[in-house]
Design a protein around this motif. Structure first.
Motif, PDB file in Angstrom:
ATOM      1  N   ILE A 179       1.320  14.300  -1.073  1.00  0.00           N
ATOM      2  CA  ILE A 179       1.401  14.229   0.394  1.00  0.00           C
ATOM      3  C   ILE A 179       0.039  14.540   1.004  1.00  0.00           C
ATOM      4  O   ILE A 179      -0.399  13.865   1.949  1.00  0.00           O
ATOM      5  N   PHE A 180      -0.654  15.553   0.479  1.00  0.00           N
ATOM      6  CA  PHE A 180      -1.996  15.886   0.974  1.00  0.00           C
ATOM      7  C   PHE A 180      -2.931  14.685   0.854  1.00  0.00           C
ATOM      8  O   PHE A 180      -3.783  14.456   1.715  1.00  0.00           O
ATOM      9  N   SER A 181      -2.781  13.921  -0.217  1.00  0.00           N
ATOM     10  CA  SER A 181      -3.685  12.790  -0.442  1.00  0.00           C
ATOM     11  C   SER A 181      -3.489  11.673   0.577  1.00  0.00           C
ATOM     12  O   SER A 181      -4.328  10.766   0.666  1.00  0.00           O
ATOM     13  N   MET A 182      -2.394  11.745   1.354  1.00  0.00           N
ATOM     14  CA  MET A 182      -2.151  10.733   2.378  1.00  0.00           C
ATOM     15  C   MET A 182      -2.917  11.023   3.662  1.00  0.00           C
ATOM     16  O   MET A 182      -2.901  10.202   4.583  1.00  0.00           O
ATOM     17  N   ASP A 183      -3.558  12.183   3.751  1.00  0.00           N
ATOM     18  CA  ASP A 183      -4.271  12.550   4.981  1.00  0.00           C
ATOM     19  C   ASP A 183      -5.678  13.021   4.629  1.00  0.00           C
ATOM     20  O   ASP A 183      -5.871  14.150   4.164  1.00  0.00           O
TER      21      ASP A 183
END
Length: 644
Positions: A290-294
């Motif tokens: 999820i972090f890698s999406m932002d």
């Protein structure tokens, strides 16, 4: 894998038994009971790791997530509930092995180190609770379940940091750690609520699946909703990271970590190597897809990690308390892990930073626990934490000296010790992704080598102090066999752990990753570390005036760094002068004069009215008769004169 649930339940059962009956029935045997219980958990975790990595975990060439246990606890809606579950995947299995193994070493070491303590059974009860809390955290399959164990880790740390409750400094340190991390955890809770609301679930695998698919309605919803021009996804992830930054002592929420050294030294080894401080790194890694999406949040993670690593390394160069030097060393190494996650992406070659971060967490657990346990052996001998009271201990403590040297070489990144391999992977990932971060990390690595060997030479070389001479008369050995055995085991682990083909087991997407050691690339980091070691040797191997002269020449800068950049003073000023004066006192005045005033005023009116009318109920018949006829006369007058 049906026996996996015993891994956290065994230390929990130990906590219950020793907490309720330890001081009365198991006063001397509590250490053996707790250690035996944890030995069983460690063996089970190794068996499960073997089964997962070599037998059951890989499907179609990639390691997949296994929900080994799930119990629906609180149901809010058909798709939203808090479940008590256990998830097995590469990082949770790796963390279970690390937590149980390092905790076992601490348990064994404490048998000798804490022997004779009046609260010996209580100590092992708290230690078991701490281990259970961290195991529950890393195995949680639900993000709110993570939060529950997250808070339990905080409670456990409060109990252990303040174990010597008769020392005001220990009580203050435990309160400081608890309060600072509570502020960060409040952000974590809000972040959970944001992500859970838009994701429509608190289940971690489902949450990751919904919020990493750009076509899903949940991802579109959370990425388009905004507050102050910032998307809900960015807000949620940033707040979750704040929780991780507080627990992992990242700048500027790091102020609790040095004071946490007031607890028993074996506790420091557990906090810094395998439990509380690495929880923040684990949290970011757990939600990394999820972090890698932002990208914006990953930039925050990167720069907070890099700045924390550098600031901690600079401060460590000036500290004289052996445990505080190691505390700032931990902060610096955790910063390495954080920025490695920040520069990574979710799959393929771009995920090298993720693997490097987890690899460094793995190797760091061995050499950092070894450093703290060696520090404990030294403190046990000289009865002081101050480096000025040490010196010349290499002959008196040969095993501790060798173990500490191995750990220092590992953390300095000298081959072939474990820290070299993991740190080189982080540096290589930074070099390929962000050159500025790479040079900050390179400079930090050189500082690490300098301050660690400043510590090493000050303790084991230099001039033998009067305190050490007194200790030599009082003690004839460097500790019991229970204190020496963990040093030997951890030293061996520190030597060989770097050769584990880590990238074949733990990656961002579960697929094995090919990584290679680049000898030419390693020349610069190793050369700088060796140079830093030589400088430390020239300044601290033998007693001389050069360190004092250098400190004097740096003037105000040295003073500011020695006082830890005055960050504690800034917080105290903000708390006492600003919050207390402009928020606390007005709130107290409102509470006393308005809230209490209204309640007290109502009470006063009621009491006064009661006193005024209570004479009516005198109990005398003649008075009641008088009132009766008086009332009749009054009514007669009203009827005659008012209605006439």
């Amino acid at each position: 894998m049906n026996y996996f649930i015993l891994i956290p339940l065994l230390p929990f059962a130990t906590f219950v038994v020793l907490g309720l009956f330890g001081r009365r029935y198991f006063k001397t045997s509590s250490g053996i009971i707790a250690t035996t219980s944890l030995l069983a958990s460690t063996v089970l975790s190794i068996v499960i790791a073997y089964n997962y990595f070599f037998l059951d975990g890989k499907v179609n060439g990639s390691y997949h997530k296994i929900i080994a246990f799930q119990y629906n606890w609180l149901q809010f809606s058909p798709g939203l509930s808090i479940d008590m579950g256990i998830i097995l995947d590469p990082i949770s299995v790796m963390m279970v092995v690390i937590v149980t193994f390092i905790s076992l070493m601490v348990h064994v070491f404490s048998l000798g180190y804490m022997r004779g303590e009046t609260r010996f059974a209580t100590y092992y009860a708290f230690l078991s609770l701490f281990t259970f809390s961290m195991l529950g955290l890393v195995l949680s399959s639900n993000i709110f379940q993570v939060y529950i164990f997250w808070e339990l880790v905080g409670v456990s740390s409060y109990l252990l940091i303040g174990f010597y409750y008769d020392k005001p400094s220990a009580v203050a340190a435990s309160k400081k750690a608890f309060i600072v991390t509570r502020f960060a955890d409040f952000g974590f809770l809000i972040g959970i609520l944001i992500i859970g609301f838009y994701g429509g679930t608190l289940d971690i695998p489902t949450l990751i699946k919904r919020l990493t698919s750009t076509q899903s309605t949940e991802f579109i919803s959370i990425s388009t909703a905004s507050f102050l021009g910032i998307s809900a996804l960015t807000w949620g992830l940033t707040l979750v990271f704040i929780g991780g930054a507080g627990k992992s002592a990242m700048f500027p929420l790091h102020v609790w970590l040095p004071d946490a050294m007031e607890g028993p030294t074996p506790v420091s080894a557990l906090i810094h190597a395998a439990t509380m401080v690495v929880a923040g790194v684990y949290l970011v890694a757990r939600l990394f897809p999820i972090f890698s999406m932002d990208a914006a949040v990953l930039h925050i993670v990167t720069w907070i990690g890099a700045s924390s690593a550098l600031i901690a390394a600079v401060i460590a160069c000036t500290q004289t308390d052996i445990k505080r030097v190691l505390a700032y060393s931990t902060m610096s190494q955790i910063g390495y892990m954080m920025f490695a996650l920040g520069i990574a992406r979710n799959e393929g070659e771009s995920s090298v930073g993720y693997t490097a971060s987890m690899f460094h967490l793995f190797t760091h657990a061995f050499f950092k626990s070894l450093l703290f346990l060696c520090a404990g052996a030294v403190i046990h001998l000289v009865h002081s934490n101050d480096m000025k009271d040490m010196g010349g201990l290499r002959k008196r403590m040969p095993l501790t000296h060798l173990s500490f040297l191995i750990a220092c070489l590992a953390i300095a990144g000298i081959p072939p010790f474990a820290g070299f391999f993991s740190k080189e992977e982080i540096l290589l990932a930074a070099f390929q992704t962000n050159k500025i971060i790479y040079f900050i990390a390179l400079f930090t690595a050189a500082l690490t080598a300098f301050y660690m060997f400043r510590l090493y030479f000050s303790i084991f070389w230099n001039k033998t102090s009067a305190t050490v001479k007194d200790a030599e008369v009082e003690h004839h050995h460097e500790g019991t066999i229970s204190m020496k055995l963990p040093l030997i085991i951890l030293s061996l682990c520190t030597i060989v752990a770097g050769f584990v083909p880590f990238s074949k087991f733990v990656t961002a997407d579960g697929a094995p990753l090919e990584t290679h050691l680049n000898v030419l690339f390693s020349i610069a980091p190793v050369a700088l570390s060796v140079l830093a070691i030589l400088i430390a040797a020239s300044l601290y191997k033998n007693q001389n005036e050069r360190p004092a002269k250098i400190a004097t020449s740096l003037g105000g800068f040295y003073k500011v760094v020695t006082r830890k950049l005055y960050i504690d003073e800034v917080y105290l000023f903000m708390t006492k002068k600003v919050i207390f004066n402009f928020v606390g006192r007005p709130a107290a005045w409102i509470d006393r004069n308005i809230i209490d005033g209204c309640v007290n005023g109502l009470a006063y009116v009621t009491a006064t009215t009661s006193n005024a009318i209570k004479v009516v109920q005198s109990g005398r018949i003649q008075n009641y008769t008088l009132y009766f006829f008086g009332g009749i006369a009054g009514l007669a007058i009203i009827f005659v004169y008012w209605w006439k």
